[in-house]
Design a protein around this motif. Structure first.
Motif, PDB file in Angstrom:
ATOM      1  N   THR A 108       0.827  -1.203   0.000  1.00 56.17           N
ATOM      2  CA  THR A 108       0.000   0.000   0.000  1.00 56.17           C
ATOM      3  C   THR A 108       0.867   1.262   0.000  1.00 56.17           C
ATOM      4  N   GLY A 109       1.913   1.257   0.814  1.00 59.52           N
ATOM      5  CA  GLY A 109       2.821   2.396   0.836  1.00 59.52           C
ATOM      6  C   GLY A 109       3.511   2.594  -0.501  1.00 59.52           C
ATOM      7  N   GLY A 110       3.969   1.496  -1.107  1.00 63.43           N
ATOM      8  CA  GLY A 110       4.600   1.589  -2.422  1.00 63.43           C
ATOM      9  C   GLY A 110       3.635   2.098  -3.477  1.00 63.43           C
ATOM     10  N   PHE A 111       2.382   1.651  -3.404  1.00 64.89           N
ATOM     11  CA  PHE A 111       1.357   2.103  -4.341  1.00 64.89           C
ATOM     12  C   PHE A 111       1.181   3.617  -4.252  1.00 64.89           C
ATOM     13  N   LEU A 112       1.113   4.140  -3.042  1.00 58.52           N
ATOM     14  CA  LEU A 112       0.930   5.583  -2.856  1.00 58.52           C
ATOM     15  C   LEU A 112       2.145   6.365  -3.339  1.00 58.52           C
ATOM     16  N   ILE A 113       3.331   5.836  -3.100  1.00 60.59           N
ATOM     17  CA  ILE A 113       4.555   6.532  -3.522  1.00 60.59           C
ATOM     18  C   ILE A 113       4.661   6.560  -5.042  1.00 60.59           C
ATOM     19  N   LEU A 114       4.446   5.416  -5.678  1.00 58.82           N
ATOM     20  CA  LEU A 114       4.631   5.322  -7.121  1.00 58.82           C
ATOM     21  C   LEU A 114       3.565   6.093  -7.894  1.00 58.82           C
ATOM     22  N   GLY A 115       2.423   6.336  -7.262  1.00 60.60           N
ATOM     23  CA  GLY A 115       1.371   7.076  -7.940  1.00 60.60           C
ATOM     24  C   GLY A 115       1.527   8.588  -7.866  1.00 60.60           C
ATOM     25  N   ALA A 116       2.620   9.096  -7.283  1.00 62.07           N
ATOM     26  CA  ALA A 116       2.773  10.537  -7.085  1.00 62.07           C
ATOM     27  C   ALA A 116       2.773  11.339  -8.389  1.00 62.07           C
ATOM     28  N   PRO A 117       3.559  10.979  -9.414  1.00 60.49           N
ATOM     29  CA  PRO A 117       3.518  11.770 -10.651  1.00 60.49           C
ATOM     30  C   PRO A 117       2.146  11.755 -11.325  1.00 60.49           C
ATOM     31  N   PHE A 118       1.437  10.630 -11.246  1.00 60.63           N
ATOM     32  CA  PHE A 118       0.082  10.585 -11.793  1.00 60.63           C
ATOM     33  C   PHE A 118      -0.838  11.533 -11.036  1.00 60.63           C
ATOM     34  N   SER A 119      -0.757  11.501  -9.710  1.00 61.00           N
ATOM     35  CA  SER A 119      -1.590  12.378  -8.891  1.00 61.00           C
ATOM     36  C   SER A 119      -1.268  13.841  -9.156  1.00 61.00           C
ATOM     37  N   ALA A 120       0.017  14.154  -9.328  1.00 53.48           N
ATOM     38  CA  ALA A 120       0.412  15.534  -9.601  1.00 53.48           C
ATOM     39  C   ALA A 120      -0.144  16.002 -10.945  1.00 53.48           C
ATOM     40  N   ALA A 121      -0.092  15.140 -11.959  1.00 52.68           N
ATOM     41  CA  ALA A 121      -0.620  15.505 -13.273  1.00 52.68           C
ATOM     42  C   ALA A 121      -2.134  15.622 -13.240  1.00 52.68           C
ATOM     43  N   TRP A 122      -2.801  14.809 -12.422  1.00 48.90           N
ATOM     44  CA  TRP A 122      -4.258  14.890 -12.298  1.00 48.90           C
ATOM     45  C   TRP A 122      -4.677  16.270 -11.786  1.00 48.90           C
ATOM     46  N   HIS A 123      -3.848  16.864 -10.934  1.00 48.69           N
ATOM     47  CA  HIS A 123      -4.145  18.187 -10.405  1.00 48.69           C
ATOM     48  C   HIS A 123      -3.791  19.292 -11.400  1.00 48.69           C
ATOM     49  N   ALA A 124      -3.061  18.945 -12.467  1.00 51.57           N
ATOM     50  CA  ALA A 124      -2.674  19.934 -13.479  1.00 51.57           C
ATOM     51  C   ALA A 124      -2.847  19.311 -14.865  1.00 51.57           C
ATOM     52  N   PRO A 125      -4.088  19.076 -15.298  1.00 47.03           N
ATOM     53  CA  PRO A 125      -4.336  18.321 -16.533  1.00 47.03           C
ATOM     54  C   PRO A 125      -3.921  19.026 -17.803  1.00 47.03           C
ATOM     55  N   GLN A 126      -3.595  20.336 -17.745  1.00 46.53           N
ATOM     56  CA  GLN A 126      -3.247  21.074 -18.950  1.00 46.53           C
ATOM     57  C   GLN A 126      -1.749  21.034 -19.257  1.00 46.53           C
ATOM     58  N   ARG A 127      -1.041  20.132 -18.659  1.00 39.58           N
ATOM     59  CA  ARG A 127       0.388  20.024 -18.939  1.00 39.58           C
ATOM     60  C   ARG A 127       0.633  19.658 -20.400  1.00 39.58           C
ATOM     61  N   PRO A 128       1.745  20.122 -20.995  1.00 33.49           N
ATOM     62  CA  PRO A 128       2.076  19.708 -22.365  1.00 33.49           C
ATOM     63  C   PRO A 128       2.262  18.197 -22.432  1.00 33.49           C
ATOM     64  N   TRP A 129       2.063  17.636 -23.630  1.00 32.83           N
ATOM     65  CA  TRP A 129       2.111  16.188 -23.810  1.00 32.83           C
ATOM     66  C   TRP A 129       3.398  15.544 -23.292  1.00 32.83           C
ATOM     67  N   LEU A 158      -8.232   5.139 -15.814  1.00 27.45           N
ATOM     68  CA  LEU A 158      -8.058   6.381 -15.067  1.00 27.45           C
ATOM     69  C   LEU A 158      -7.348   7.443 -15.911  1.00 27.45           C
ATOM     70  N   LEU A 159      -6.339   7.036 -16.658  1.00 26.19           N
ATOM     71  CA  LEU A 159      -5.648   7.988 -17.530  1.00 26.19           C
ATOM     72  C   LEU A 159      -6.578   8.517 -18.616  1.00 26.19           C
ATOM     73  N   SER A 160      -7.379   7.626 -19.185  1.00 21.63           N
ATOM     74  CA  SER A 160      -8.238   8.027 -20.298  1.00 21.63           C
ATOM     75  C   SER A 160      -9.407   8.900 -19.843  1.00 21.63           C
ATOM     76  N   LEU A 161      -9.689   8.931 -18.551  1.00 13.57           N
ATOM     77  CA  LEU A 161     -10.700   9.856 -18.035  1.00 13.57           C
ATOM     78  C   LEU A 161     -10.223  11.303 -18.106  1.00 13.57           C
ATOM     79  N   ARG A 162      -8.913  11.479 -18.158  1.00 10.48           N
ATOM     80  CA  ARG A 162      -8.315  12.816 -18.091  1.00 10.48           C
ATOM     81  C   ARG A 162      -7.693  13.253 -19.416  1.00 10.48           C
ATOM     82  N   TRP A 163      -7.106  12.288 -20.139  1.00  8.01           N
ATOM     83  CA  TRP A 163      -6.365  12.630 -21.344  1.00  8.01           C
ATOM     84  C   TRP A 163      -6.696  11.674 -22.483  1.00  8.01           C
ATOM     85  N   ARG A 164      -6.518  12.139 -23.706  1.00 13.56           N
ATOM     86  CA  ARG A 164      -6.647  11.269 -24.868  1.00 13.56           C
ATOM     87  C   ARG A 164      -5.319  10.554 -25.068  1.00 13.56           C
TER      88      ARG A 164
END
Length: 378
Positions: A153-174, A248-254
């Motif tokens: 569970t701890g590893g899951f939360l750590i490894l998901g950090a860049p995804f979570s950060a991008a989810w909060h900023a969906p307009q990032r360049p490709w 989850l990715l496809s909910l936010r980005w094409r």
């Protein structure tokens, strides 16, 4: 009766509100976002941690008489964790402004990762104590150890950090979104690891039943009803572990068609390597299924603003991914234990499972978007 309906309506409304909150676009935060370079470093440390996880899994699957906590694979695992913990601490330190709370200095989307560091550290200490008292677990027992579940569970939360950060900023360049895509895949690989007894690509005995007579080779025979149900559950669990990160990715980005293909191929190959390639012929089967998944996404072209296409791709992807698996097993063993009704029904069930999940998450996203718009209008 009206009272019961009213209570049920209130309950369902509360659930919808909770789901809407979970999938709502987050408001502007005081937490500073990470840069592309910082996300790449986070991923590098995460790959180190995940490599140690799978190497440790290889040891538990292939070596006997593991009687000590201090092993080379644990060294890789915990040094990878140390790299992740130090780096997340450094990101927080660089953003801290004197006179402000330290929690406000945690980068955007990294709050769960910070919690993951604490959980992983506590679980690592607990793992040492657990092994000291009960010894080193083998096979499925290792997946039920409370300390191992905490580590996962701890590893899951750590490894998901860049995804979570991008989810909060969906307009990032490709190009800056690639760490988020890899992060989602790595987090999914943690789930696939801890659920490896349900991992279809770790072995093919899940769908085959053999009988052995004296002096003869094992022959494929008819399975029992219980083995069929276990197999169906296994395919459903494997489907969710592989395809939920893609959803989850496809909910936010094409997504480009290559992205979902790679995201389901890499974990399948890693699981087979973890069991020392005992069924190495499954690797080309995984490649074939991944290519078909990419073809589905290339043809359907799902996007966040096209829910029908997204649900179509989500429902078709597991069907085309698992179909080569059944075909490969049949070619390798000469026949299938499963009747056509069972193996085709299994394909349909996996597709329906992802279709239902896509429909539910899309409903939550739409509700969250509406709630955010209403809050902005007030």
């Amino acid at each position: 009766m009206p009272l019961a309906l009213g209570a049920g309506g209130t309950y369902c409304g509360a659930m919808d509100a909770a789901a809407a909150h979970a999938f709502a676009i987050p408001p502007v935060s005081v937490h500073r976002p990470t840069t592309a370079v910082e996300d790449i470093i986070t991923l590098a440390a995460g790959v180190w941690l995940l490599t140690g996880t799978y190497v440790d899994g290889w040891a538990h699957n292939n070596l006997r008489d593991l009687e000590t906590f201090f092993t080379p694979w644990h060294a890789i695992l915990y040094s990878g964790f140390a790299a992740c913990a130090v780096w997340i601490a450094a990101l927080t330190w660089r953003r801290h402004v004197p006179g402000t709370r330290w929690m406000e200095a945690v980068p955007a989307g990294h709050g769960t990762a910070a919690a993951g560091v604490v959980l992983f550290l506590a679980s690592g200490i607990g793992d040492f104590a657990w092994h000291s008292v009960f010894g080193i677990e083998q096979n499925i027992s290792a997946l039920f150890s409370p300390s191992h579940l905490g580590l996962a569970t701890g590893g899951f939360l750590i490894l998901g950090a860049p995804f979570s950060a991008a989810w909060h900023a969906p307009q990032r360049p490709w190009p800056q979104l690639m760490p988020a895509f890899v992060s989602a895949m790595l987090a999914g690989m943690v789930a696939a690891f801890i659920l490896q007894e349900f991992a279809v690509f770790s072995r093919h005995g899940l769908i085959q039943t053999f009988t052995t007579a004296a002096g003869t080779q094992p022959a494929v025979t008819v399975p029992t009803s219980s083995s069929i149900m276990v197999s169906l559950a296994t395919f459903l669990v494997s489907t969710f572990a592989l395809f939920v990160p893609v959803l989850l990715l496809s909910l936010r980005w094409r997504l480009h068609a290559v992205v979902p293909a790679v995201m389901v191929l890499v974990p399948s190959v890693a699981l087979q390597i973890m069991v020392a390639l005992r069924d190495a012929w499954l690797l080309p089967v995984a490649v074939a299924g991944s290519v078909l998944v990419g073809a589905v996404w290339a043809v359907v072209r799902p996007a966040p603003g096209r829910p029908a296409r997204l649900m179509t791709a989500a429902g078709l992807s597991p069907v085309v991914f698992w179909a080569p698996y059944f075909a490969g097993v049949a070619l390798h063993d000469g026949s299938l234990s499963f009747s056509p009704e069972v193996w085709s029904g299994t394909l349909v069930w996996t597709g329906l499972g992802m279709l239902a999940l896509a429909a539910l998450t899309l409903k939550a996203v739409r509700a969250g978007t509406t709630a955010t718009a209403e809050d902005s209008a007030r």
